[in-house]
Structures are given as C-alpha cells and as structure tokens.
Scaffold this active site. Structure first.
Site, PDB file in Angstrom:
ATOM      1  N   GLU A  57      58.541  30.398   9.658  1.00  0.00           N
ATOM      2  CA  GLU A  57      57.926  29.104   9.962  1.00  0.00           C
ATOM      3  C   GLU A  57      57.935  28.151   8.773  1.00  0.00           C
ATOM      4  O   GLU A  57      58.136  26.947   8.941  1.00  0.00           O
ATOM      5  CB  GLU A  57      56.492  29.307  10.474  1.00  0.00           C
ATOM      6  CG  GLU A  57      56.398  29.805  11.899  1.00  0.00           C
ATOM      7  CD  GLU A  57      56.786  31.267  12.062  1.00  0.00           C
ATOM      8  OE1 GLU A  57      57.114  31.686  13.193  1.00  0.00           O
ATOM      9  OE2 GLU A  57      56.756  32.002  11.042  1.00  0.00           O
ATOM     10  N   HIS A 126      48.194  35.060  19.871  1.00  0.00           N
ATOM     11  CA  HIS A 126      48.955  34.144  20.729  1.00  0.00           C
ATOM     12  C   HIS A 126      48.025  33.198  21.484  1.00  0.00           C
ATOM     13  O   HIS A 126      48.408  32.656  22.513  1.00  0.00           O
ATOM     14  CB  HIS A 126      49.789  34.919  21.760  1.00  0.00           C
ATOM     15  CG  HIS A 126      50.801  35.837  21.156  1.00  0.00           C
ATOM     16  ND1 HIS A 126      50.463  37.068  20.647  1.00  0.00           N
ATOM     17  CD2 HIS A 126      52.138  35.697  20.968  1.00  0.00           C
ATOM     18  CE1 HIS A 126      51.552  37.664  20.185  1.00  0.00           C
ATOM     19  NE2 HIS A 126      52.578  36.846  20.364  1.00  0.00           N
TER      20      HIS A 126
END
Length: 334
Positions: A57, A126
């Site tokens: 990321e 998540h």
C-alpha cells in the site's frame, strides 16, 4: 445503477475523457477489483492505464503521488480501508503537504478509493471505518457517498480535483440501501430513486451536504450507511427529523448543518465508526460553537462501540434504527 456500477461508470467516463487518468491497485486490472468496481477497464484502456500492483500500500500511494506531481491523475484502490495504514505516512506527510511545501509548484491530484465499514462478515481486518484519521489531516479531502448518484458525481469531482481525495465506499451499500434491521439490502438499487444515474459526465460538488429528509423537530447529521439507518429510525418513530447526509466529510458544508440545527433546536449525530474521537466529536463541537443559543436539548451521538471491531457481535455494534430512534426520543423529551 448499483453503487459498484456507478463507480465503474465514473472511472470509465473519466478515462475516456482525460488520458491523464490511470487506475491501479491490488487486483484492479485483470480481475477488476475485489468488488468488481474496475471490471472491464483494463480490456478497454489497456495495461498502461489500468493495472495490477504488488501487495504494498505504501508503494501504491507513493507511486500515485509521484505520478500526480508530474501531471497524471491517478485513481488508486486500497482493497479494504483496513489496509491503508502502511500508506498513511505517504498520505499525511507527502500527499497532503505537497502543494504547500512546494509553494504550489507541485500538487498531488490523486484519488484513493477504499471500501470501508462492516457488514460482510469480514472480521476485524476487513471492516473498519477509519475516516477520522483522514479528516484530521490538513490538505486531504475526505468523501463518503451513500447512494449511486452521489458516488458517480463525487468520484468524477474527486478525480478532477487538484488536491488528494480520500474516497470511502461503504461496502454494505454496494448493492442496495441498508436500513439497519436486515443483514442484506432491503431493496435493490434498481428500485431506488437515487440509483437513476446518468450515463455521461456530471459532478456532485465536493463540499456540499444533502438534506435527504426535510424536517422541523430535530436535525440528524450522518453519512454513509447510517444515512439509511437514520431515515428508517425517523420513519419508525414518527419524529419530524431533518436528516443531513454530509457526503463531503472534510471540508464540511457547515452552513447547511448550522442552518438546520438553528431551525430545529435539536441534534443527533450518527456514524458507524467508534464513538471516542470519531468525526462525530468534531461535529458536536461545531454544533455547540455555532448553535449553542438555539439548542433546546443536549446534542446526542450514536456510534460504534469503543472496542476493536467485534466480528461476532457486529450487528449489535452497528448503530441501528433502535439505538438511533431512542436518541431521537431522548432529545425530543429533554
């Protein structure tokens, strides 16, 4: 359109309209994204403009900042908002400051898309709602739509913006509105008025809130999934609540909020993220500062618990119509 289709349509429109727009991230290219928001874009525009990246990321966002500084308008996807933390330094220390530290010589016109919130049985890694860590950073814009029409218009406006935009997508709303009582959408977007999305180009301004339910008794300030929860609570209680969808979390459309609270004299703030130090705390402070002499009752907040995301109890963790309705009744009786 569903929200997924609206997001894909916005990307398609902008990639056709502006060759500077590129889309990339983990599984964004061939696979079309874990939620299929970029499906078909690589086949249409090629691997130079829609491509996959390593699982990194910080590298994804750092690359986008460099591309933006040299004239491109990258749209990157962080597969889940929970994964953004390795890239936070790039966003807070580099993207947010680039315009100012270079005296305007460089900008970071990047859009960082990320699904946020719970409701898909994704567990602790998540399901997070990290919007407050972005709204606190000067130089970043933070956006969260609650319906397909706004999703497309806000995403187009974000891509065209010369500043970095954090574009949060409530994953529970991808396929339909969510009222808080049911674990699945109560109706498909196809039967919802805000799913009437034009095929072509249009914008929704990045700094404008929407009054989604006019009312005179109490103001409900909310955004994302909890817009639909608040609408359900107002309907079930019969209270004449004015429900405001922020859409742009920062910068805020402060005038719309202040005018509403001064009219109603009462305020309830609702969001899915944890209560302490959430965006609702800043909203409450602003309401107090600008509307104190108009308030008839203390401002209430309804939010997630102050705990790591409780996968086994996520439907109790979410603010539902029952909790929001109880808050509405309390401020009306105060």
């Amino acid at each position: 359109m569903t929200m997924v289709q609206a997001i894909r349509s916005a990307l398609d429109v902008m990639m056709a309209r502006d060759e500077r727009v590129v889309a990339f991230g983990e599984d964004v290219g061939y696979f079309g994204g874990v939620f299929r928001c970029t499906e078909g874009l690589q086949a249409k525009y090629g691997k130079q403009r829609c491509f996959d990246t390593p699982i990194c990321e910080s590298g994804i966002v750092g690359t986008a900042i460099g591309m933006g500084a040299y004239g491109l308008h990258p749209v990157v996807e962080i597969q889940f908002a929970d994964y953004v933390y390795p890239a936070y330094d790039q966003l807070a220390s580099e993207a947010a400051r680039l315009r100012h530290r270079s005296a305007g010589e460089f900008t970071a016109p990047i859009t960082v898309r990320m699904p946020c919130g719970g409701g898909i049985y994704g567990g602790q890694t998540h399901s997070q709602s990290p919007e407050a860590i972005f709204t606190q950073v000067c130089g970043l814009r933070t956006v969260m739509p609650c319906n397909p029409y706004d999703a497309k218009g806000l995403l187009i406006a974000s891509i065209e913006c010369e500043d970095p935009v954090i574009f949060l997508e409530p994953k529970r709303l991808y396929n339909g509105p969510f009222d808080g009582h049911h674990e699945r959408p109560v109706t498909p977007w196809a039967r919802h008025p805000q799913a009437a999305v034009p095929e072509g180009y249009y914008q929704v301004p990045l700094d404008s809130a929407a009054i989604v339910r006019p009312g005179a008794a109490v103001t409900v300030i909310t955004y994302g999934t909890t817009v639909h929860v608040a609408l359900c609570a107002a309907s079930e209680t019969g209270i004449d609540a004015e429900v405001i969808d922020l859409r742009s979390l920062w910068p805020l459309d402060l005038d719309t909020l202040v005018n509403s609270v001064r009219k109603t004299g009462r305020c309830v703030i609702v969001h899915e993220a944890t209560l302490s130090c959430g965006l609702g705390a800043e909203l409450l402070a602003l309401v107090q500062e600008h509307c104190f002499y108009h308030l008839e009752a203390p401002v209430e907040r309804v939010a997630g618990w102050d705990t790591p995301y409780p996968h086994a109890q996520e439907w109790a963790y979410f603010p539902g119509p029952g909790r929001v309705g109880a808050a509405l009744k309390r401020v009306m009786e105060a």
